[in-house]
Design an enzyme around this catalytic site. Structure first.
Site, PDB file in Angstrom:
ATOM      1  N   ASN A 244       0.872  -1.174   0.000  1.00 21.16           N
ATOM      2  CA  ASN A 244       0.000   0.000   0.000  1.00 21.16           C
ATOM      3  C   ASN A 244       0.912   1.227   0.000  1.00 21.16           C
ATOM      4  O   ASN A 244       1.514   1.558   1.017  1.00 21.16           O
ATOM      5  CB  ASN A 244      -0.897  -0.024   1.243  1.00 21.16           C
ATOM      6  N   TRP A 245       0.975   1.885  -1.149  1.00 21.27           N
ATOM      7  CA  TRP A 245       1.896   3.019  -1.282  1.00 21.27           C
ATOM      8  C   TRP A 245       1.321   4.334  -0.771  1.00 21.27           C
ATOM      9  O   TRP A 245       1.983   5.366  -0.828  1.00 21.27           O
ATOM     10  CB  TRP A 245       2.366   3.148  -2.744  1.00 21.27           C
ATOM     11  N   LYS A 246       0.070   4.293  -0.322  1.00 18.50           N
ATOM     12  CA  LYS A 246      -0.529   5.505   0.262  1.00 18.50           C
ATOM     13  C   LYS A 246      -0.284   6.693  -0.676  1.00 18.50           C
ATOM     14  O   LYS A 246      -0.308   6.520  -1.895  1.00 18.50           O
ATOM     15  CB  LYS A 246       0.003   5.719   1.683  1.00 18.50           C
TER      16      LYS A 246
ATOM     17  N   HIS B 224      -9.514   1.541   4.873  1.00 19.54           N
ATOM     18  CA  HIS B 224      -8.231   1.688   5.580  1.00 19.54           C
ATOM     19  C   HIS B 224      -8.417   2.648   6.753  1.00 19.54           C
ATOM     20  O   HIS B 224      -9.191   3.611   6.661  1.00 19.54           O
ATOM     21  CB  HIS B 224      -7.164   2.205   4.616  1.00 19.54           C
TER      22      HIS B 224
ATOM     23  N   GLU C  40      -6.707   4.997   7.821  1.00 23.17           N
ATOM     24  CA  GLU C  40      -6.449   6.412   7.514  1.00 23.17           C
ATOM     25  C   GLU C  40      -7.679   7.046   6.869  1.00 23.17           C
ATOM     26  O   GLU C  40      -7.978   8.214   7.092  1.00 23.17           O
ATOM     27  CB  GLU C  40      -5.212   6.520   6.602  1.00 23.17           C
TER      28      GLU C  40
ATOM     29  N   GLU D 258      -5.503  -4.671  10.520  1.00 20.95           N
ATOM     30  CA  GLU D 258      -4.470  -3.661  10.744  1.00 20.95           C
ATOM     31  C   GLU D 258      -4.754  -2.939  12.061  1.00 20.95           C
ATOM     32  O   GLU D 258      -5.549  -1.989  12.090  1.00 20.95           O
ATOM     33  CB  GLU D 258      -4.470  -2.636   9.600  1.00 20.95           C
TER      34      GLU D 258
ATOM     35  N   GLY E 286       2.595   2.418  10.876  1.00 22.62           N
ATOM     36  CA  GLY E 286       3.557   3.505  10.744  1.00 22.62           C
ATOM     37  C   GLY E 286       4.293   3.834  12.033  1.00 22.62           C
ATOM     38  O   GLY E 286       4.976   4.844  12.123  1.00 22.62           O
TER      39      GLY E 286
ATOM     40  N   SER F 220       3.445  -2.033  10.405  1.00 20.83           N
ATOM     41  CA  SER F 220       4.889  -2.148  10.632  1.00 20.83           C
ATOM     42  C   SER F 220       5.466  -3.510  10.241  1.00 20.83           C
ATOM     43  O   SER F 220       6.349  -4.032  10.919  1.00 20.83           O
ATOM     44  CB  SER F 220       5.238  -1.808  12.090  1.00 20.83           C
TER      45      SER F 220
ATOM     46  N   GLY G  40       2.971  -1.025   4.323  1.00 22.50           N
ATOM     47  CA  GLY G  40       3.072   0.392   3.999  1.00 22.50           C
ATOM     48  C   GLY G  40       4.519   0.794   3.773  1.00 22.50           C
ATOM     49  O   GLY G  40       5.105   0.529   2.723  1.00 22.50           O
ATOM     50  N   GLY G  41       5.123   1.408   4.784  1.00 22.22           N
ATOM     51  CA  GLY G  41       6.459   1.989   4.659  1.00 22.22           C
ATOM     52  C   GLY G  41       7.507   1.081   4.021  1.00 22.22           C
ATOM     53  O   GLY G  41       8.262   1.508   3.147  1.00 22.22           O
TER      54      GLY G  41
END
Ligand code: 13P
Length: 252
Positions: free
Chosen positions: A11-13, A97, A99, A169, A175, A215, A236-237
């Site tokens: 997921n590149w957000k 999600h 966010e 999640e 994150g 994470s 993610g990251g």
């Protein structure tokens, strides 16, 4: 027991322009060329979807969007429909999600409408659920998950389990570098599968893939994947860099 093929999704957000995303794919595909038996999914931002779809042609990796609106078309400024995403080459759509729930007012009711629309367009929703830190501290993790599943996902309970993916999640792990322990992940995944067995069907529960997100890194993925109810990851990251995401795919 149904065979659940591991799925590792990036997921590149709100990162990567179209050209940055294509550059990632160019570096990434050779790194995962010899890795069988895993589904790899990339979810770039909307403006990069078509370019990534072209770059992925002929590769086993699939494309996902990060959200979709529930209408097919119309006067909905700023929104993108599942039909448009299918035409752009998507196979999956991430929905709900945390966010989007926290920053953009998404609720279980809007997630539900989006799940219906995404399924109707022949796409596979990756539906995110997970408790906030204060909910975990109050001992509400299971009731939060139960409500999110019931209110957001119930229309999907009768479809083929291969047409739906769930991502657990925990919000406190996103994150933050604070991954859930493998035991915490398994406890939540086992709960989700158990609830689905009761409210959907045993077949659905046994066949649906449940990803862990929060994470995930190259050095913790193997431990998470060793859990019986963890069928993959939503990253993610650590998915933003080709080498790091390839290491996660390889270790999964
Ligand atoms: P991180 O891997 O950066 O914690 O993000 C997880 C996530 O939100 C994936 O959807």
């Amino acid at each position: 027991m149904a065979v659940r093929r591991p799925l590792i999704a990036a997921n590149w957000k709100m990162y990567k322009t179209a050209s940055e995303a294509v550059e990632f794919v160019r570096r990434f595909l050779p790194l995962v060329a010899g890795i069988p038996d895993r589904e790899i999914v990339l979810a770039p931002a909307f403006p990069a979807l078509e370019a990534v779809a072209s770059a992925l042609k002929g590769s086993p990796a699939a494309l996902a969007a990060q959200d979709a609106f529930w209408e097919e078309e119309g006067a909905f400024t700023g929104e993108v429909s599942p039909r448009m995403l299918a035409a752009a080459g998507c196979r999956y759509v991430i929905l709900g999600h945390s966010e989007r729930r926290r920053l953009f007012g998404e609720t279980d009711a809007t997630v539900r409408r989006k799940v219906q629309a995404v399924l109707a367009a022949g796409l596979i929703p990756i539906v995110c659920v997970g408790e906030r830190e204060e909910e975990r501290e109050r001992g509400e993790t299971f009731s939060v998950l139960d409500k999110q599943l019931r209110d957001g996902l119930k229309d999907a309970f009768t479809v083929d389990p291969g047409r739906v993916v769930i991502a657990y999640e925990p919000v406190w792990a996103i994150g933050t570098g604070r991954t859930a322990t493998a035991a915490q992940a398994e406890e939540a995944h086992g709960f989700i599968r158990g609830r689905l067995s009761e409210s959907a069907s045993r077949e659905f529960a046994a066949g649906v893939r449940i990803l862990y997100g929060g994470s995930v890194k190259p050095d913790n993925i193997a431990e998470l994947m060793a859990m019986p109810d963890v069928d993959g990851a939503l990253v993610g990251g650590a998915s933003l860099e080709a080498e790091s995401f390839a290491r996660i795919v390889a270790a999964a």
